[in-house]
Write a protein that holds these residues in place. Structure first.
Motif, short mmCIF file in Angstrom:
data_model
loop_
_atom_site.label_atom_id
_atom_site.label_comp_id
_atom_site.label_asym_id
_atom_site.label_seq_id
_atom_site.Cartn_x
_atom_site.Cartn_y
_atom_site.Cartn_z
N THR A 1 15.16 34.06 142.52
CA THR A 1 14.31 34.57 143.59
C THR A 1 14.35 36.10 143.55
O THR A 1 14.94 36.69 142.67
N LEU A 2 13.68 36.71 144.53
CA LEU A 2 13.58 38.17 144.55
C LEU A 2 14.59 38.73 145.54
O LEU A 2 14.53 38.44 146.73
N ASP B 1 7.48 37.73 130.33
CA ASP B 1 7.95 36.73 129.39
C ASP B 1 7.11 35.48 129.62
O ASP B 1 7.00 34.99 130.75
N ARG C 1 7.21 32.48 129.68
CA ARG C 1 7.61 31.29 130.42
C ARG C 1 7.92 31.54 131.89
O ARG C 1 8.16 30.63 132.64
N VAL D 1 7.45 33.53 135.79
CA VAL D 1 6.56 34.25 136.71
C VAL D 1 7.24 35.49 137.25
O VAL D 1 6.69 36.17 138.11
N PHE D 2 8.45 35.78 136.77
CA PHE D 2 9.15 36.99 137.22
C PHE D 2 9.16 38.02 136.11
O PHE D 2 10.05 38.02 135.26
N ARG E 1 9.77 41.49 134.12
CA ARG E 1 10.84 42.47 134.19
C ARG E 1 10.22 43.85 134.38
O ARG E 1 9.24 44.18 133.72
N ASP F 1 11.08 48.07 134.36
CA ASP F 1 12.13 48.97 133.89
C ASP F 1 12.55 49.96 134.99
O ASP F 1 12.72 51.14 134.74
N ASP F 2 12.68 49.47 136.19
CA ASP F 2 13.14 50.26 137.33
C ASP F 2 13.98 49.30 138.18
O ASP F 2 13.46 48.32 138.72
N PHE G 1 1.70 36.45 141.30
CA PHE G 1 0.98 35.51 142.15
C PHE G 1 -0.49 35.64 141.85
O PHE G 1 -0.93 36.68 141.36
N ARG G 2 -1.26 34.63 142.15
CA ARG G 2 -2.71 34.77 142.05
C ARG G 2 -3.17 35.81 143.07
O ARG G 2 -2.67 35.86 144.20
N ILE H 1 7.44 37.45 151.96
CA ILE H 1 8.04 36.95 150.72
C ILE H 1 8.03 38.05 149.67
O ILE H 1 8.89 38.11 148.80
#
Lengths: 295, 295, 295, 295, 295, 295
Positions: free
Chosen positions: E2-3, E35, E37, E39-40, E42, E44-45, E53-54, E66
């Protein structure tokens, strides 16, 4: 690498017809393998050597004797003026309704004032078959500047005065909001031979065999085999539904009063017949695909 | 995820052989589904679990007992030195002329002074099958520096002194202007088993069944079924044309003096026979595709 | 362009079901050609006109009468609330083990404290079938905030509290480390009709014919035809192996004491039966593909 | 075709490093063109001839003298045992945080009982760098069966006992639920030379020039040029924000009391600095891309 | 996964906006790596965590808390009814003429009798933004059945009575022979924040910095830097051609009576100005690309 | 849709030149957008309307006045016989060594007995530029049957007696084992105008502006900007290294005895100069990309 005289030298059309031609030969029993880098496909028959040419030039190379035979459209036989210099072995007709012959049509924009061929006097027309179109206008005694068109011909109907372009279903004509003035030429695929090669007995027999197998494969494409079991008492009823020209194969089942009926049908008849056969008492109806049909 | 011991653990070759192997199993009756993310394909048979390995390592993992059986090339069984440690269940031979066994050949540039294996004394040779090539030179009592080659081996024939590379039709050899000095190894695909797994009755029966169905599917690939109707009076003529080893199925048609003849043919015979059968009086000749042929 | 009332107006699902639907119709005997630019595919039957709609909206347009019939998932018939307003002509069941009905499952992360539907009180759940899920929670008397989810629903199980998403084999559920709480809805494909169209005799007969041919094509997909020759003395043995519900067609071979046996089998039975039939004395066993099977 | 001794013979890594290497050389000022069919790319510098080899074998061919120099990973220099037999001209380091050196890690499944290198006694480990891993276990006095792995190594951690595989960010390790026991080797790209070629003055100077330009191109990749106008009164404030090691170029604007300040920055500093510079009174701030930076 | 709350949680639009958003952030100085596969992505910060998300749901998840912030179209902020519940940080305007805001238009077939919004009384309209269109018709006091449309909306204008669909240049409207009755909504991309996140000082400063860099990157996209050398005597002439609002940077060249002039221009001005500057005496005119422009 | 007379009507070559032409115009400052379905690309300049034609026909439509100007190869201007009927505005020369003009060469198989043009008497030659080749043989007083060739011309050198085909680097000639007898025509890209359009002042000025910007963009492609700081004492040394024809821009740094030197270089000079400049005392050397260079 060149093509040895001692083989039957076959011209295979490259481009848009290549894949379907290779598939047709595969169904006929000849495996043609194209190696990406070579214009000389391999054929699994030592008596045949093949070369890829554009459909447009095959009739010319058949006449020149560079190949013994080949497949190409009738349109380019005419455009190259080779009709009288080749032997037409087989016209590849297709029985499906959607496989219409290709037509070359003279077309103008919907909004054009041109109504008949006479109205083209002094105009510019673009086409890929320049010779054929010039002959057409000459025959009609109309003076037209006919120019060779490199692709996207349909758009030139608007930029120039008209075009002569190829259409199968008419949908590209409609999509471009064009109107057809006349059909210049209808064309199907032909299997043609060089006249000298045709005179050599073993080459002729080979070409005739290839033609027979091509024809058998084409016929099979739109047909299916159908089998069913029918009580003997209902056999004549069932047979009366079958198309008259087809004589079914009837064999008695062992130790029963049922018969097995087998018939070859057009695939379009199949979808009409199956419901009727079932209602008439047939059971165990199956249909199966065919590779070749030789009547 | 691992492979349960209670199933037949099958090694499927990934890479260039993967697609054809999966299609062959499909024809044999086993649906193997590869989910893009997993090396464990799903098989529609609860008794079988599968894993994707590179063809090169399958024989090694069969010997280790990590899998019970698998398909791989004979070349890599030899290269891994596993010939005596596995059971060969089936050699997958192909009857089509173009499906030759793959050969590993020792080759040099056309312009090389090397003529025989003896001339390699003191030279450098690149290959993917280092062990096999070293054994080959040892057997010939020639001292050669054999180096492992990572791809594009054929070009190294020029940069080094020679290569041992795989060829099927010889066309890549010719395209690179190389000359073959010797054939080191011929290789076909093998279905192999672990010795302990082979000793377990249910696993052995399962593997034999798979082998029989694979063989039936391979046989069917180059064959067609042919049916025709023949007047009884001409039956013996027609049958005399058919290949001696094939006994056709003849059944009498109901209430006629015609018989239905059915036979299984090599697809290459088909193209020779059809014209002759037709001339001999057969009608309604059809051919149809086959899924499996078990004699 | 619109769809003429005088034809049977057929809704074909676009998107992920499009290709398989077109292939199914092709096997049934109807060639549907999609021109890349148009939502109106061409059908080789003048009585049928087709339009591409998303599976999700087909039942709605059938109810509105914009199309006479169509194929779509049962899930979206329910989500749109159209169950009682359409005629269900045919449920397209598949006999292969892997073609399970699609299930909509309520799922949470493995590590979630939620165990039963009651634990969702006051939570947020994302789904594409909002109406159906709301009805589900209402029926269970649980107050849940159900939000429409645009794609990648499975990841939202973690960002929100749970999801209701589609799964066939359960593998995407496992791959995302989710846990299933309940199955909300099972769904198969349905061929449905507008009620007024169903009342028009020729449209109804046409739809019934299409349904029969679709069913025959689906049945054929998992079946094969098997033929073999059996000595008469062993016939009863051989027949005893065959599935009871199948009555084989037995015909006597001409002038021999062998019989030809022909039977239609599930392709999964085939792989079990072939080894046993061979051992029981059958020879010349072949299997062949089928287009349609109508019992 | 071979590589002439009179040129600098450069080995370019094919495969996954090929595209990035060619782009790096392009930024350095050398255009390398790969013709699809050839392993000899064209270089727009007559003094250089290039050949494509797999990264794994480049150090070996540099040692053999088949090429004068080349780019490859440090890992394969070590695996081939070539460290002492080549000249390392340049280590290609990258300054971006995400461009970590590649690491070869010894890993086991999360659930494995193995905790330290000692626990591998008697186990099987799969890897692509067999020699390096054998040396590692020898050094640790642990007896391990190290097997060469053809691809999909990460899955073998479960089928065997452990693997040594390459990882950059660790994400493939996590995705496969593996646990790292130790890092065997860290690796960056090296530009290496054959020792004899290095001793030839013109070849050495050429290689040094190439190295300087490669380094300048790499440095430029993570930097930007920044220009801004600053009132003279605020110049010292603004300069105090700039990184100490950077000395900005300050030029007085004509007939004004403003100065133009120009500085080269890491692109990561840029995003922190721009807001602060603006608040400190800078105007007309622009940044622009760089091709090369040589300090 | 999760975030984490301790980072700035950023919603990145997936789908058609994904690539351009990632490129814009790259130009702004933030590297977002997706990546395949996950939905998260990466970032560089370390202070930023991202989720895909759509675009349609981003505003909803910003409101729910969220995510802290995200980019999405204004249209879906309105459709979701979130205008008053979010903070709009930045409207991403584009200065190029062709980058018009997207418009949702109410359209009918050319041949439809409908002329004004009032004529829709009792009709069916399909759209993706059902809520917005219902509000529009309510506001106009017209009773319309508004249905959700799953794709290919433009074709439904003919099958139903009208549509509300998205258009940028109007070309899809024309291509489908539709006529626009009204524009319902104009939409640009917005960078929006959750209200609570905006109240946290470090999150707000971070979002403002991101906004400034995004704006600087957008501005740079349609601008170029131009440098030229001008004789001092002609400086005022040359400067008079430059757009008034731009103040060029003028620096005296060493020991000459020439000055170097540097200015930032819209790329469209560039093509008009270069010929005039050259005629006015400027030499050595070059233009170069920019990464960021902050006035 | 047609092209309005009130705009500058520009012919853009479709096919293999299309992408590079659009990119060149983009660098020149004109954005040409091709919608997949249309031959009328959009240009972001209201005074220009564009149409896609094959390069082969552009000169013909320029002469006809259907377009005002266009880009095409010199070869097809000659083949169409349009040299004297058009205005050549600009020859697009490229300064990179590898961008040689395309050459049409007369070639035969390596093993052919043909040595000179005279040996073609009575032979068959295939080519795409039939008119040009006929004129060539006429000029040489050799009678040759020149046939139009549809693609794969190079292979016809073996099937016929020779070919005239296009080659850039000569590599396809070598790859097919052909030998060049003569070069028939060298060709570069030309920007050409219709004579009447050229006589209209605003159209001519517009075309001249486009030509200047195209030339500036081409020049920039092989150039870079270089900046460095140099101690005043070493300035004359450093400048002596720079190419004589380039006059660098030198500006004094504020309050130091260093100067900033800026110069535009060919990218090939850059790689030679940078090492020398650094040794001569320059520091902070950077190079950066250019959009346009107008001397």
């Amino acid at each position: 690498m060149t093509l040895p005289e001692s083989t039957l030298r076959l011209g295979v059309p490259s481009g848009s017809m290549q894949q379907s031609t290779i598939e047709l030969f595969a169904r006929a029993g000849y495996k043609i393998s194209v190696d990406g880098r070579s214009v000389f496909p391999r054929v699994d028959d030592e008596q045949i050597s093949a070369v890829l040419f554009r459909s447009q030039e095959i009739s010319r190379y058949v006449v020149d004797g560079i190949i013994d035979c080949g497949l190409c459209g009738y349109d380019w036989i005419v455009e190259n003026g080779n009709q009288d210099d080749i032997v037409e072995i087989l016209e590849l007709t297709y029985s499906r309704a959607t496989s219409l012959p290709a037509r070359w049509v003279l077309a103008v924009p919907d909004e054009s004032p041109i109504k008949t061929v006479k109205d083209f006097e002094g105009k510019i027309v673009a086409t890929e078959i320049v010779n054929t179109v010039r002959r057409y206008f000459d025959k009609n005694s109309v003076k037209v500047n006919v120019e060779f068109s490199w692709g996207t011909t349909e758009i030139k109907a608007r930029l120039l005065d008209g075009i002569v372009d190829l259409t199968e279903t008419g949908s590209s004509i409609r999509a471009n909001n064009l109107r057809v003035i006349d059909t210049i030429l209808s064309s199907t695929i032909r299997f043609i031979a060089n006249k000298k090669a045709w005179a050599i007995p073993w080459k002729r027999e080979k070409m005739e065999n290839v033609a027979m197998l091509l024809q058998g494969a084409i016929a099979a494409r739109s047909k299916v085999g159908l089998k069913m079991n029918v009580p003997e008492s209902k056999l004549s009823d069932v047979i009366s539904f079958l198309p008259a020209e087809k004589s079914p194969t009837v064999s008695r089942l062992a130790d029963t009063d049922w018969v097995a009926v087998e018939v070859i049908l057009e695939d379009k008849q199949e979808r009409e017949l199956i419901p009727r056969l079932k209602r008439a008492g047939a059971t165990g109806i199956i249909t199966y695909p065919l590779n070749k049909v030789i009547p």
